[in-house]
Enzyme design. Structure first.
Site, PDB file in Angstrom:
ATOM      1  N   CYS A  55       5.802  19.034  -9.565  1.00 41.65           N
ATOM      2  CA  CYS A  55       6.313  19.761 -10.731  1.00 41.65           C
ATOM      3  C   CYS A  55       7.470  20.691 -10.316  1.00 41.65           C
ATOM      4  CB  CYS A  55       5.185  20.505 -11.435  1.00 41.65           C
ATOM      5  SG  CYS A  55       5.577  20.960 -13.145  1.00 41.65           S
ATOM      6  N   HIS A  87       1.446  16.396 -12.271  1.00 42.73           N
ATOM      7  CA  HIS A  87       0.492  17.049 -11.367  1.00 42.73           C
ATOM      8  C   HIS A  87      -0.551  16.031 -10.896  1.00 42.73           C
ATOM      9  CE1 HIS A  87       1.442  21.408 -11.522  1.00 42.73           C
ATOM     10  NE2 HIS A  87       2.067  21.059 -12.639  1.00 42.73           N
ATOM     11  N   GLU A 100      -2.545  16.151  -8.474  1.00 40.28           N
ATOM     12  CA  GLU A 100      -3.791  16.783  -8.004  1.00 40.28           C
ATOM     13  C   GLU A 100      -4.818  16.935  -9.117  1.00 40.28           C
ATOM     14  OE1 GLU A 100      -1.648  20.321  -9.720  1.00 40.28           O
ATOM     15  OE2 GLU A 100      -1.087  18.438  -8.725  1.00 40.28           O
TER      16      GLU A 100
END
Length: 223
Positions: A101, A203, A205
């Protein structure tokens, strides 16, 4: 044991980083070491095998010689300079680098690229600020290059999450776009001559599908 540095943000005198980054890295066999923004002479931390540039606030537009607009979000000049120095040092040392990001935007700016301060300037018919949980995909991207290798198709279409109001305007030196949203916005970048230097606007994760990308990063860190 493979340690990777993970940058973080600041709020007043506190350092801020979502635990989701560290958990996701643990899930692919990596151990995250938090790297807070600092002042003074820069030294590349020893004993780490890769760098993750995490998400956060807006990079300051003076970094690409543009005056701040009224819709610019919160900026942190100390973090900007620290992460740009870290990014350049990691690339010079050919350490695996993953920008997430804001981290993708920092990678672009570190290599003399520019950003849209607010995507409303650009226009387009895709919302890049989702109103669903970040564990859910929000819009599609088409992947090429390194990302299509990771996900096994060329071009590979996948659904990603999205939580940003800025984006890449002009690519930095040597960078190549490797993912696009359906409105043409660049969503992924790579530096092909490096062992692993990749940035994504989403994102990973927080997505189940992000594991493949993080596992690829882990494999590069283990070399």
């Amino acid at each position: 044991m493979c340690f990777v540095g993970v940058t973080c943000g600041r709020q007043c005198e506190d350092f801020m980083l979502s635990a989701a980054y560290l958990k996701a890295l643990n899930d692919v066999g990596l151990h995250g070491v938090i790297l807070p923004p600092q002042t003074g002479d820069f030294v590349l931390p020893e004993g780490i095998s890769g760098i993750v540039l995490s998400g956060g606030g807006d990079p300051h537009p003076l970094l690409w010689n543009e005056e701040p607009h009224s819709d610019l979000g919160e900026v942190d000049a100390v973090r900007d300079l620290w992460e740009i120095a870290l990014c350049r040092a990691a690339l010079a040392a050919d350490l695996p680098l993953l920008g997430i990001c804001r981290g993708m935007q920092v990678l672009n700016v570190a290599l003399a690229g520019t950003l849209w301060q607010n995507l409303q300037e650009r226009g387009g018919n895709v919302s890049h600020w989702q109103t669903a949980d970040m564990a859910c995909g929000w819009h599609n991207v088409v992947c090429r290059g390194k990302l299509s290798e990771i996900y096994g198709e060329a071009p590979a279409k996948m659904r990603v999450n999205s939580h940003h109001h800025q984006g890449i305007r002009l690519l930095g030196e040597g960078l190549r776009a490797c993912a696009y949203a359906m409105d043409g916005l660049i969503e992924g970048i790579e530096l092909p001559e490096r062992r692993f230097a990749l940035g994504v606007q989403w994102h990973p994760e927080r997505l189940a599908a992000g594991r493949k990308l993080l596992a690829s990063f882990a494999a590069a860190c283990a070399l």
